[in-house]
Design an enzyme around this catalytic site. Structure first.
Site, PDB file in Angstrom:
ATOM      1  N   SER A   1       0.959  -1.256   0.000  1.00  0.00           N
ATOM      2  CA  SER A   1      -0.159  -0.010   0.562  1.00  0.00           C
ATOM      3  C   SER A   1       1.129   1.044  -0.035  1.00  0.00           C
ATOM      4  CB  SER A   1      -1.054  -0.141   0.850  1.00  0.00           C
ATOM      5  OG  SER A   1       0.073   0.187   2.314  1.00  0.00           O
TER       6      SER A   1
ATOM      7  N   LYS B   1      -6.198   3.755   8.342  1.00  0.00           N
ATOM      8  CA  LYS B   1      -5.277   5.097   8.039  1.00  0.00           C
ATOM      9  C   LYS B   1      -6.082   6.698   8.162  1.00  0.00           C
ATOM     10  CE  LYS B   1      -3.218   1.552   4.972  1.00  0.00           C
ATOM     11  NZ  LYS B   1      -3.145   1.289   3.376  1.00  0.00           N
TER      12      LYS B   1
END
Length: 798
Positions: free
Chosen positions: A694, A737
């Site tokens: 990611s 996140k």
């Protein structure tokens, strides 16, 4: 009237001068009940009716011959001719005795088979016309073989039935096969109709065959009877032996003074077995164990093992259960009192309880609370139990590697005990508690078995109604237990086990939520734990924010509670020493009690820098911001990565560099940079391993910034996997996140277009503070990340 001549053995009193027996054509008929007279046999008879006595007297005064017929058991009609069989035996009256009661006893000898031809008269007694049947005297090999078989089998039969030796000797010496068949048949214990069939078989071979068959059957019956008798005798001997030994044992134990105590204990167990509501299987096993205990010495180790086993059986809650109170209003109140926020989680729990209220026997999926440590997963389970009026059991599975922890040990092991689930049920004494299986994602496995496999049966609603613990060795119904599991990372839960659960994600807390949790729940609890009074300590919102920002970096509130506890202890000391009475913790005074803040500097760049990009990472303890740095130096174009990056992350860095070389012109990168300079890419906090795809956009942004000498925005975080062609692919952990970015004061987030749907799970007040950009390729991402920077908000506003 002519008299036929038939060949017959010599008969006393009936032998004609020419050596032949003469049978009169008309004879008085003697009807016999349950008796059949064969030729060549002598039979005593008792006669008491006047008509029969008259008949015998008349016969004695003439030819001394009577026609003997057996009475039929099921006559076809009431006619005289249907009352007895057609085939009979002509018999010679050998002797007659008169008895004191005017009855007579006669001894008659069968001579030859006869056939009733006609009934001549019925008064004063029955008289019939008879026809003697011819006597067959043929001799073949088969007849001889049959005769030998009959003689041999009859010897065995006579021995088994203890017949007189004279009978066996007589049979052995008979040379006439016909006489042999008649004499043997007369000594067999056969029904009258079967004897009649033998009598009617005038041909020799069929008659011998019937007799041999009946003999063989009788011998087989004797053999079977002997075997059964042997088994019965053996069983009786065994029972008698056991009874004798038990009586001896009782006597010995009475002498030793053990009998009274043991009997009282066993009687107490019998009462408990009757009252415990055991299943039929469990009660049967318990009673058998008691029977074993009766014959054991109380001082033996085996007695202690059996006693412990029966104690476990009778003390388990086989039928005892608490009454559910599924009041959704009360459940909502309990959840709100114990937990701040978590609105979606509470809604899902209330929906689950509503279904169980409407359908009492619902065997729905097992709940699994998944989230970072310290977010309140365990306390949620405790609140559910309290709202349902059920007992609560917490069972930590972290580090459990032995299957016996779940299923128990078999009783062959020394010190064996049931598994922890059965132990918990005995401890709470009800069969329907709420059992929380904590840290199910941290189950281990080694040579001692696989606990996760054992849990498959426990957590499967279709199987756990017949759960089998190795120690109990009987089925126990776990279907009433409300199982809840918790996990930090559902990806570590084995697939078959995860399929049996309904995953409820519990997100990490943001700063505002932590402030409210700290002020409402943690401070009052720690004040009480420290022996303080509420008036002794007051923490302002700014003071709580300072503690959260400067002294904790976590998804939950566990570390925050430890810091509050530290403040309470110091204040407690001051109060105990009489130095202070009331203390207020503000943003400025927090350091007085906790020392310098270790996280005062967040490590994020204060202004846009070349080669420094901010990525987003997901960890089991929540989201985190990843600072990625890159630099160049004279060299040959080699790429070096540091910071404990995993293979996937290294590949992402290599892909990003290849993309830079392929699109150097568009990115305003001098081509010679890739041949005259080496590139070094580093992710700080190198002690922590890092892995995952990611960070692809962030790695590419850092490299593009360094190679093109363009700063990266410092108010922007990015996440997304990249491909060699520049495509941006979706990633996981979006909610965590975004919360981490908001907590650190980031204002803009760049993320894959495919992840736009994941914003549904982000709280509205978080989304309102952030600006989102959704990109499909790396070109769009770099235009955003390398653009002009906005002003980053001060840390902690989220």
């Amino acid at each position: 009237m002519s008299e036929p001549e038939v060949a017959a053995p010599p008969q006393s009193g009936s032998i004609a001068p020419d050596g032949q027996i003469r049978i009169p054509e008309a004879c008085p008929a003697l009807l016999l009940n349950d008796v059949l007279i064969f030729p060549n046999t002598i039979v005593p008879l008792a006669i008491s009716t006047p008509a029969m006595i008259t008949m015998i007297n008349d016969a004695l005064s003439s030819h001394r011959v009577v026609a003997c017929f057996s009475r039929a058991h099921a006559p076809r009609s009431d006619k005289p001719e249907d009352q007895f069989y057609t085939i009979g035996t002509a018999a010679h009256i050998m002797k007659m005795f008169r008895m004191p009661d005017d009855s007579i006893r006669v001894l008659i000898q069968g001579m030859v088979r006869i056939k009733r031809v006609e009934i001549l008269k019925t008064e004063p007694y029955l008289q019939v016309k008879i026809l003697p049947l011819p006597i067959t005297r043929e001799s073949t090999v088969r007849i001889e073989g049959l005769a030998r078989t009959v003689v041999s089998d009859f010897s065995k039969y006579a021995e088994e039935h203890s017949l007189p030796d004279e009978v066996r000797i007589a049979v052995h010496n008979i040379s006439d096969p016909g006489a042999l068949a008649d004499i043997v048949a007369s000594n067999l214990n056969l029904p009258l109709d079967e004897k009649q069939e033998i009598l009617e078989a005038n041909d020799l071979e069929p008659r011998l065959t019937r007799v041999a068959t009946h003999l063989a059957r009788e011998l087989e019956l004797l053999k079977i009877g002997s075997e059964i008798r042997g088994i019965v005798e053996k069983e009786l001997e065994s029972n008698q032996k056991e009874y004798y030994l038990r009586e001896q044992l009782k006597a010995i134990r009475r002498e030793l003074g053990e009998d009274a105590d043991t009997s009282a204990e066993i009687q107490e167990f019998e009462r408990k077995i009757a009252d415990a509501g055991l299943t039929a299987q469990a009660a049967d096993v318990a009673r058998k164990e008691l029977e074993r205990m009766r014959v054991m010495s109380v001082s033996s180790a085996e007695y202690s093992v059996s006693r412990t086993y029966v104690e476990w059986l009778v003390n388990l809650p086989w039928t005892k259960a608490s009454v559910d109170e599924l009041n959704l209003v009360q459940a909502q109140k309990e959840l709100d009192e114990d937990h701040y926020g978590l609105a979606e989680v509470k809604t899902r729990i209330l929906e689950f309880l509503a279904v169980r209220k409407l359908k009492q026997n619902n065997r729905g999926p097992i709940l699994c609370f998944a989230g970072p440590p310290g977010v309140g997963k365990t306390s949620l389970g405790r609140s559910i139990a309290r709202s349902m009026n059920r007992e609560f059991v917490r069972m930590s599975l972290g580090g459990v590697r032995d299957e016996a922890e779940i299923r128990g040990h078999r009783r062959t092991y020394v010190g064996a005990l049931p598994g922890r689930i059965i132990q918990s049920l005995r401890r709470v004494a009800v069969k329907n508690p709420v059992i929380m299986l904590d840290e199910i994602d941290k189950l281990g496995m080694d040579f001692r078995g696989d606990p996760a496999s054992a849990l498959l049966e426990v957590l499967d609603p279709a199987q756990n109604n017949s759960f089998s613990d190795h120690y109990l060795d009987v089925e126990f119904d776990l279907s009433s237990v409300f199982f809840i599991t918790t996990a930090n990372d559902v990806g570590l839960i084995p697939g078959p086990l995860r399929d049996r659960m309904e995953i409820i994600e519990i997100p990490s807390y943001i700063t505002d939520e932590k402030i409210q949790i700290g002020l409402r729940y943690l401070v009052p609890r720690q004040v009480e734990e420290s022996g303080l009074k509420p008036a002794h300590l007051k923490i302002t919102e700014d003071g709580m924010r300072a503690v959260i920002r400067g002294y904790t970096r976590e998804a939950g509130v566990r570390r925050l509670e430890q810091k509050i506890a530290a403040i309470c202890r110091k204040i407690a000391r001051d109060v105990a020493e009489g130095k202070r009475r009331n203390v207020t913790i503000t943003a400025k005074s927090a350091a007085t009690y906790l020392g310098p803040a270790p996280f005062a500097e967040d490590g994020l760049p204060e202004s846009p820098q070349i080669g420094v990009a901010l990525g987003l990472a997901w960890t089991p303890v929540g989201g985190e911001i990843l600072v990625i740095e890159s630099t160049t130096m004279p060299g040959t174009g080699r790429l070096q990565v540091t910071g404990q990056l995993g293979d996937v992350m290294k590949e992402s860095a290599q892909i990003a560099l290849s993309y830079m070389r392929a699109h150097a012109a568009a990115l305003h990168i001098a081509p010679e940079m890739f041949t005259t300079h080496d590139v070094h890419l580093h992710v700080p906090e190198g002690a922590q391993p890092k892995e995952g795809p990611s960070a692809g956009i962030a790695l590419a942004s850092s490299l593009a910034s360094r190679l093109s000498n363009t700063p990266v925005r410092n108010d922007l975080c990015m996440t997304g996997e990249i491909t060699l062609t520049g495509q941006v692919l979706p990633v996981g952990g979006i909610r965590e996140k975004i919360v981490a970015a908001a907590r650190r004061g980031i204002t803009t987030i760049v993320m894959p277009k495919a992840n736009e749907k994941d914003l549904f799970y982000v709280p509205e007040h978080i989304k309102a503070r952030l600006k989102f950009h959704f990109v499909n390729d790396l070109e769009q991402a770099l235009q955003l990340t390398l653009g002009k920077s906005g002003k980053r908000k001060s840390r902690g506003h989220a």
